[in-house]
Design an enzyme around this catalytic site. Structure first.
Site, PDB file in Angstrom:
ATOM      1  CB  CYS A 191      -0.965   0.122   1.369  1.00  0.00           C
ATOM      2  SG  CYS A 191      -2.040  -1.393   1.458  1.00  0.00           S
ATOM      3  CG  HIS A 246      -3.092   3.382   2.558  1.00  0.00           C
ATOM      4  ND1 HIS A 246      -3.852   3.156   1.351  1.00  0.00           N
ATOM      5  CD2 HIS A 246      -3.065   2.140   3.350  1.00  0.00           C
ATOM      6  CE1 HIS A 246      -4.119   1.765   1.200  1.00  0.00           C
ATOM      7  NE2 HIS A 246      -3.816   1.110   2.554  1.00  0.00           N
ATOM      8  CG  ASN A 266      -6.843  -0.946   1.568  1.00  0.00           C
ATOM      9  OD1 ASN A 266      -6.256  -0.577   0.448  1.00  0.00           O
ATOM     10  ND2 ASN A 266      -6.362  -1.394   2.419  1.00  0.00           N
TER      11      ASN A 266
HETATM   12  O1  UT7 Z   1      -3.809  -1.456   3.646  1.00  0.00           O
HETATM   13  C1  UT7 Z   1      -3.339  -2.249   4.268  1.00  0.00           C
HETATM   14  C2  UT7 Z   1      -3.362  -1.831   5.713  1.00  0.00           C
HETATM   15  N1  UT7 Z   1      -4.558  -2.433   6.060  1.00  0.00           N
HETATM   16  C3  UT7 Z   1      -5.121  -1.866   7.290  1.00  0.00           C
HETATM   17  O2  UT7 Z   1      -4.828  -0.904   7.570  1.00  0.00           O
HETATM   18  C4  UT7 Z   1      -6.271  -2.776   7.833  1.00  0.00           C
HETATM   19  C5  UT7 Z   1      -6.260  -2.379   9.137  1.00  0.00           C
HETATM   20  N2  UT7 Z   1      -7.138  -2.973  10.133  1.00  0.00           N
HETATM   21  C6  UT7 Z   1      -8.729  -2.792   9.939  1.00  0.00           C
HETATM   22  O3  UT7 Z   1      -8.945  -1.861   9.284  1.00  0.00           O
HETATM   23  C7  UT7 Z   1      -9.499  -3.370  10.979  1.00  0.00           C
HETATM   24  O4  UT7 Z   1      -8.877  -4.184  11.965  1.00  0.00           O
HETATM   25  C8  UT7 Z   1     -10.741  -4.416  10.348  1.00  0.00           C
HETATM   26  C9  UT7 Z   1     -11.772  -3.179   9.583  1.00  0.00           C
HETATM   27  C10 UT7 Z   1     -10.018  -5.363   9.343  1.00  0.00           C
HETATM   28  C11 UT7 Z   1     -11.263  -5.122  11.591  1.00  0.00           C
HETATM   29  O5  UT7 Z   1     -11.848  -4.233  12.384  1.00  0.00           O
HETATM   30  P1  UT7 Z   1     -11.720  -4.610  13.923  1.00  0.00           P
HETATM   31  O6  UT7 Z   1     -12.493  -3.497  14.738  1.00  0.00           O
HETATM   32  O7  UT7 Z   1     -10.342  -4.592  14.106  1.00  0.00           O
HETATM   33  O8  UT7 Z   1     -12.486  -5.930  14.083  1.00  0.00           O
HETATM   34  P2  UT7 Z   1     -11.669  -7.337  14.688  1.00  0.00           P
HETATM   35  O9  UT7 Z   1     -11.136  -8.153  13.310  1.00  0.00           O
HETATM   36  O10 UT7 Z   1     -11.207  -7.238  16.068  1.00  0.00           O
HETATM   37  O11 UT7 Z   1     -13.102  -8.040  14.892  1.00  0.00           O
HETATM   38  C12 UT7 Z   1     -14.302  -7.928  15.710  1.00  0.00           C
HETATM   39  C13 UT7 Z   1     -15.542  -8.754  15.710  1.00  0.00           C
HETATM   40  C14 UT7 Z   1     -15.076 -10.188  15.493  1.00  0.00           C
HETATM   41  O12 UT7 Z   1     -15.969 -10.769  16.213  1.00  0.00           O
HETATM   42  P3  UT7 Z   1     -15.954 -11.473  17.614  1.00  0.00           P
HETATM   43  O13 UT7 Z   1     -14.674 -12.134  17.790  1.00  0.00           O
HETATM   44  O14 UT7 Z   1     -15.712 -10.366  18.601  1.00  0.00           O
HETATM   45  O15 UT7 Z   1     -17.134 -12.029  17.836  1.00  0.00           O
HETATM   46  C15 UT7 Z   1     -14.872 -10.591  14.159  1.00  0.00           C
HETATM   47  O16 UT7 Z   1     -15.117 -11.936  13.908  1.00  0.00           O
HETATM   48  O17 UT7 Z   1     -15.893  -8.440  14.373  1.00  0.00           O
HETATM   49  C16 UT7 Z   1     -16.054  -9.726  13.599  1.00  0.00           C
HETATM   50  N3  UT7 Z   1     -16.042  -9.255  12.240  1.00  0.00           N
HETATM   51  C17 UT7 Z   1     -17.028  -8.996  11.420  1.00  0.00           C
HETATM   52  N4  UT7 Z   1     -18.242  -8.934  11.723  1.00  0.00           N
HETATM   53  C18 UT7 Z   1     -19.209  -8.597  10.807  1.00  0.00           C
HETATM   54  C19 UT7 Z   1     -14.976  -9.194  11.296  1.00  0.00           C
HETATM   55  N5  UT7 Z   1     -15.105  -9.011  10.043  1.00  0.00           N
HETATM   56  C20 UT7 Z   1     -16.471  -8.769  10.212  1.00  0.00           C
HETATM   57  C21 UT7 Z   1     -17.411  -8.520   9.072  1.00  0.00           C
HETATM   58  N6  UT7 Z   1     -18.637  -8.456   9.523  1.00  0.00           N
HETATM   59  N7  UT7 Z   1     -17.054  -8.349   7.967  1.00  0.00           N
END
Ligand code: UT7
Length: 316
Positions: A114, A242, A272
């Site tokens: 990225c 980004h 993204n």
């Molecule tokens: O360009 C390269 C660089 N990339 C980035 O900068 C990405 C950076 N990361 C992010 O943007 C975020 O970490 C994400 C958007 C990918 C994820 O958000 P988060 O707030 O970190 O969520 P998480 O992965 O901690 O997941 C929280 C909960 C989990 O459920 P439990 O374990 O709490 O029951 C996940 O399973 O949300 C769940 N979850 C979803 N729920 C509904 C994860 N993805 C989804 C989804 N829809 N698409």
């Protein structure tokens, strides 16, 4: 070293749009979750004749037209990408043929995930200092829909396809873009296999850990670039980050005390798009007249590698 400025920008985006509601039918997710956690509402996707090459060429043509430059005047071409159609020939070689760029210039692809577009801008500044031609073409293009795992709701909702391009000019006496670039080898947080993997490879990411890295890296890069250029937040007309997550952008802007009117998000439309995200923002800012000749833009990228980078670039 003589610096570069942006003369023209362009973008190439496929017409097919995938909404959050469309994704609700593929994985267990919701429009509400995606919107609240990422700011994304839609993303574009290559289909049919709208391929990686078509997007890259459209963005490059747009940048050449806006710059008022003909292909023969280009002194180097770099495509920042991790998802080119073919590894050989490179996407940049394909563009050389497609656009009729000169044959006696370097054309190559660059992968810094990225952060690729900013690595490419810095590389272009170095190349143009050693070239008799004074214009360079820098493209960021990605076909991420081909490499996401459409069964993984943690990643497939995030990424989109697109291409953005800039024609830059190098002139004696112009200030350097003062790029600050870095990397720290890490294949746990973000990984996409290459030729050694055998089978089909998918992009894998530990989102929460990348998020934590990003909210530290962006303000650090802003501070480093301001320090290197001797500028303050007030001296910068626009901050371009980004587009990985709206929350990362807002948190970083707040940390750096950047007022809302000085930064921009288009992640709601594109998701993204990795190396394409920064030039896509630049091209929209230019189109909307929010930057014009003389505007100073501080751009920051971060991503797989891990990689990070920032620079201060003016519009010519
Ligand atoms: O360009 C390269 C660089 N990339 C980035 O900068 C990405 C950076 N990361 C992010 O943007 C975020 O970490 C994400 C958007 C990918 C994820 O958000 P988060 O707030 O970190 O969520 P998480 O992965 O901690 O997941 C929280 C909960 C989990 O459920 P439990 O374990 O709490 O029951 C996940 O399973 O949300 C769940 N979850 C979803 N729920 C509904 C994860 N993805 C989804 C989804 N829809 N698409």
């Amino acid at each position: 070293m003589n610096g570069i400025k942006i003369r023209g920008t362009g973008r190439g985006v496929p017409g097919k749009i995938v909404t959050n509601r469309d994704l609700e039918r593929i994985v267990e997710t919701s429009d509400e979750w995606i919107t609240a956690r990422t700011g994304i509402k839609t993303r574009h996707q290559c289909a049919g004749e709208e391929t990686f090459s078509a997007m890259a060429a459209a963005s490059a043509r747009g940048a050449l037209v806006e710059a008022g430059i003909s292909p023969e005047e280009i002194g180097a071409c770099i495509v920042a990408t991790a998802t080119a159609e073919t590894l050989v020939p490179s996407a940049a070689c394909a563009l050389q043929r497609e656009l009729g760029l000169p044959q006696d210039i370097p054309c190559f692809d660059l992968n810094a995930a990225c952060t690729g577009f900013l690595f490419a801008l810095h590389t272009m500044e170095c190349l143009l200092n050693a070239s008799p031609r004074k214009f360079g073409l820098v493209v960021g293009a990605e076909n991420l829909s081909r490499v996401v795992d459409w069964t993984d709701r943690g990643t497939c909702i995030l990424f989109g396809d697109g291409a953005g391009a800039a024609v830059v000019e190098c002139q004696e006496g112009w200030p350097s873009i003062c790029a600050v670039l870095g990397c720290c080898g890490n294949d746990e947080l973000l990984h996409l296999s290459g030729v050694e993997s055998g089978g089909h490879s998918y992009l894998a990411m530990e989102g929460t850990r990348v998020f934590k890295f990003a909210v530290e890296a962006v303000p650090w890069c802003v501070e480093q670039v301001l320090g290197k250029t001797g500028r303050t937040v007030e001296d910068v007309d626009f901050f371009v980050f980004h587009q990985a997550n709206a929350r990362i952008i807002d948190l970083a802007a707040r940390k750096c005390r950047i007022p809302p009117e000085k930064y921009y998000k288009n992640i709601q439309e594109y998701g993204n798009t990795s190396a394409a995200s920064i030039p896509l923002v630049l091209s929209e800012l230019r189109e909307q007249g929010r930057v014009s000749p003389g505007s100073r833009v501080l751009a920051v990228g971060f991503g797989g590698g891990l990689t990070w980078g920032g620079c201060l670039i003016e519009f010519a």
